[in-house]
Design an enzyme around this catalytic site. Structure first.
Site, PDB file in Angstrom:
ATOM      1  N   CYS A   1       0.806  -1.221   0.000  1.00  0.00           N
ATOM      2  CA  CYS A   1       0.000   0.000   0.000  1.00  0.00           C
ATOM      3  C   CYS A   1       0.841   1.274   0.000  1.00  0.00           C
ATOM      4  O   CYS A   1       0.304   2.370  -0.136  1.00  0.00           O
ATOM      5  CB  CYS A   1      -0.933   0.000   1.211  1.00  0.00           C
ATOM      6  SG  CYS A   1      -1.925  -1.496   1.321  1.00  0.00           S
TER       7      CYS A   1
ATOM      8  N   HIS B   1      -3.019   7.679   6.183  1.00  0.00           N
ATOM      9  CA  HIS B   1      -3.219   6.374   5.549  1.00  0.00           C
ATOM     10  C   HIS B   1      -4.664   5.942   5.797  1.00  0.00           C
ATOM     11  O   HIS B   1      -5.336   5.476   4.893  1.00  0.00           O
ATOM     12  CB  HIS B   1      -2.221   5.358   6.098  1.00  0.00           C
ATOM     13  CG  HIS B   1      -2.231   4.056   5.386  1.00  0.00           C
ATOM     14  ND1 HIS B   1      -2.029   3.953   4.027  1.00  0.00           N
ATOM     15  CD2 HIS B   1      -2.427   2.779   5.846  1.00  0.00           C
ATOM     16  CE1 HIS B   1      -2.106   2.671   3.666  1.00  0.00           C
ATOM     17  NE2 HIS B   1      -2.337   1.949   4.751  1.00  0.00           N
TER      18      HIS B   1
ATOM     19  N   GLU C   1      -1.745   4.709  13.681  1.00  0.00           N
ATOM     20  CA  GLU C   1      -1.360   5.900  12.925  1.00  0.00           C
ATOM     21  C   GLU C   1      -1.559   7.171  13.745  1.00  0.00           C
ATOM     22  O   GLU C   1      -0.739   8.093  13.684  1.00  0.00           O
ATOM     23  CB  GLU C   1      -2.137   5.995  11.618  1.00  0.00           C
ATOM     24  CG  GLU C   1      -1.650   7.146  10.745  1.00  0.00           C
ATOM     25  CD  GLU C   1      -2.295   7.215   9.381  1.00  0.00           C
ATOM     26  OE1 GLU C   1      -1.795   7.976   8.533  1.00  0.00           O
ATOM     27  OE2 GLU C   1      -3.295   6.504   9.151  1.00  0.00           O
TER      28      GLU C   1
ATOM     29  N   LYS D   1      -9.625   7.969   1.905  1.00  0.00           N
ATOM     30  CA  LYS D   1     -10.091   6.590   1.675  1.00  0.00           C
ATOM     31  C   LYS D   1     -11.537   6.408   2.112  1.00  0.00           C
ATOM     32  O   LYS D   1     -12.185   5.434   1.722  1.00  0.00           O
ATOM     33  CB  LYS D   1      -9.190   5.599   2.412  1.00  0.00           C
ATOM     34  CG  LYS D   1      -7.800   5.433   1.817  1.00  0.00           C
ATOM     35  CD  LYS D   1      -7.019   4.345   2.541  1.00  0.00           C
ATOM     36  CE  LYS D   1      -5.620   4.161   1.961  1.00  0.00           C
ATOM     37  NZ  LYS D   1      -4.719   5.274   2.273  1.00  0.00           N
TER      38      LYS D   1
ATOM     39  N   HIS E   1      -9.754   1.876  -0.496  1.00  0.00           N
ATOM     40  CA  HIS E   1      -8.292   1.713  -0.463  1.00  0.00           C
ATOM     41  C   HIS E   1      -7.822   1.262  -1.837  1.00  0.00           C
ATOM     42  O   HIS E   1      -8.012   0.112  -2.227  1.00  0.00           O
ATOM     43  CB  HIS E   1      -7.913   0.698   0.606  1.00  0.00           C
ATOM     44  CG  HIS E   1      -6.454   0.691   0.940  1.00  0.00           C
ATOM     45  ND1 HIS E   1      -5.492   1.269   0.137  1.00  0.00           N
ATOM     46  CD2 HIS E   1      -5.772   0.160   2.000  1.00  0.00           C
ATOM     47  CE1 HIS E   1      -4.301   1.109   0.674  1.00  0.00           C
ATOM     48  NE2 HIS E   1      -4.444   0.444   1.801  1.00  0.00           N
TER      49      HIS E   1
ATOM     50  N   PHE F   1       1.729  -3.514   3.912  1.00  0.00           N
ATOM     51  CA  PHE F   1       2.079  -4.843   4.387  1.00  0.00           C
ATOM     52  C   PHE F   1       3.579  -5.072   4.177  1.00  0.00           C
ATOM     53  O   PHE F   1       4.169  -4.625   3.194  1.00  0.00           O
ATOM     54  CB  PHE F   1       1.307  -5.918   3.619  1.00  0.00           C
ATOM     55  CG  PHE F   1      -0.141  -6.050   4.011  1.00  0.00           C
ATOM     56  CD1 PHE F   1      -0.676  -5.358   5.086  1.00  0.00           C
ATOM     57  CD2 PHE F   1      -0.974  -6.901   3.285  1.00  0.00           C
ATOM     58  CE1 PHE F   1      -2.004  -5.497   5.438  1.00  0.00           C
ATOM     59  CE2 PHE F   1      -2.313  -7.044   3.638  1.00  0.00           C
ATOM     60  CZ  PHE F   1      -2.830  -6.349   4.702  1.00  0.00           C
TER      61      PHE F   1
END
Length: 410
Positions: A162, A301, A312, A334, A339, A398
């Site tokens: 991502c 994010h 976050e 998002k 996403h 990830f």
């Protein structure tokens, strides 16, 4: 050598609009790009919603033969790059050897892989397309963009889940800053909405299983239960500042900072102490010359997963300090786009640049019940007019990949 780098062109294919104007207007309107999955039958699937691109026609950007030989992710990538290049008018002003392509994707040609594997199982080896490998591999979007625009500098992908789009932009920044190139077409693309992609994410309990589109992607909300899978492509043209000024290019803003770190902790979970994400922000802040006096926007994010949003928030507090964090304007786009995986960072960089240019911050929509552990200003539900001095875009992938980009007015 430490040259300044600016953005002179942008393009986007997204769940809320297929060009820059549509995308930005939709963000300010709080448009939700999420709806029932139309690409396959979801009867047997727990997750039934996605943020799909609507009304995209690859023929607007390529001939039929090229379309048939390319995966959807690469089509999104090339389309976004065509828009950005047209916007910037960069081609012809830089020698081919001095313009590169750094274009990311988290997965690559997943649709192609599924289609050709089905042929192999059902019809045998001779039915697998001779174009299977070039359609599937993760570098092909960058290769196709380079071929289209005769970019003979470095042309490569960034593949960091991502964070792919953000890392591509950051590495493009460094290539220009340190003199290796004078301009770069950069960004990211993804097309993961298919049976395999949705099955994989839902079985790892990452996706929202909500059935109401307005209750699905809920960053920083106590009701959140996972992210909504999205798709699309976004591209930016980065250019050395003096060159852009000399040719009279429109400048959206300066890319003034980049942090790239790894948690080195877990293949999917963020570090519980938020160390890596915070460090990426600090690196970007230092490069950007952050003083603590600027009006700051952070495009988070903000996936809407239970763990990410709390971690976050902690990372932001560590990087900016608890006191300064409360003065920030933070939002997760998002909540509208879902996403977009490897395309997310590039689309969100565009949101940051437009926020700086126009003095308005897009909201986090459907934020009705804030999580008590997420206690900062996430610009709930409506845009806010404010002159932004400095914007940061966070991407966490990830594998523990963390990227943070910083932008400021020129």
């Amino acid at each position: 050598m430490n040259r300044r780098v600016v953005v002179t062109g942008m393009g986007v294919i997204s769940p809320i609009g297929n060009n820059l104007e549509e995308f930005w207007n939709a963000l300010l309107e709080g448009k939700c790009g999420i709806g029932p999955i139309t690409k396959f039958d979801t009867t047997e699937y727990k997750a039934k919603l996605a943020a799909e691109v609507k009304d995209f026609n690859a023929r607007d950007y390529m001939e039929k033969a090229e379309m048939l030989r390319s995966d959807l992710y690469a089509q999104y990538g090339l389309a976004s790059a065509c828009q950005a290049v047209e916007d910037s008018k960069i081609i012809g002003t830089v020698e081919p050897e001095r313009i590169g392509v750094y274009y990311g994707t988290g997965i690559g040609g997943m649709d192609t892989f599924m289609t050709e594997h089905k042929k192999l199982i059902e019809k045998g080896t001779r039915k697998v397309s001779p174009y299977f490998v070039p359609m599937m591999i993760a570098n092909m979007a960058s290769g196709m963009i380079a071929i289209r625009f005769n970019c003979k500098g470095a042309a490569m992908p960034s593949v960091t889940a991502c964070a792919s789009g953000s890392n591509a932009i950051g590495e493009a920044l460094r290539a220009i800053r340190h003199g290796y190139l004078d301009a770069v077409i950069t960004g990211g693309a993804e097309a993961p909405i298919n049976e395999c992609g949705v099955s994989g994410f839902v079985n790892m309990q990452a996706l929202s299983t909500a059935e109401n589109p307005n209750e699905a992607s809920l960053p920083f909300d106590s009701r959140r239960g996972g992210f909504v899978i999205g798709e699309g492509g976004a591209a930016l043209v980065l250019e050395e500042y003096e060159h852009a000024v000399a040719r009279g290019a429109h400048i959206y803003g300066e890319v003034c900072g980049y942090g790239s770190t790894c948690d080195a902790y877990h293949i999917t979970a963020p570090h519980p102490e938020a160390e890596g994400g915070a460090r990426a922000m600090v690196e970007a802040m230092k490069e950007a010359g952050y003083t603590g006096k600027e009006t700051v926007y952070v495009n988070a994010h903000g996936t809407g997963t239970p763990l990410n949003d709390v971690i976050e928030t902690s990372a932001i507090k560590i990087a900016f300090t608890e006191e300064k964090a409360k003065d920030l304007y933070i939002s997760s786009t998002k909540s509208m786009t879902g996403h977009m995986l490897g395309a997310a960072g590039a689309a969100e960089a565009i949101a940051c640049l437009k926020a700086i240019e126009e003095g308005i911050i897009p909201p986090t929509i459907n934020l009705l019940s804030p999580d008590e552990k997420c206690d900062l200003n996430y610009v709930p539900n409506k845009p806010v007019k404010v002159d932004v001095d400095l914007a940061f875009s966070n991407s966490l992938g990830f594998g523990g990949h963390n990227a943070c980009l910083a932008f400021r007015k020129v």
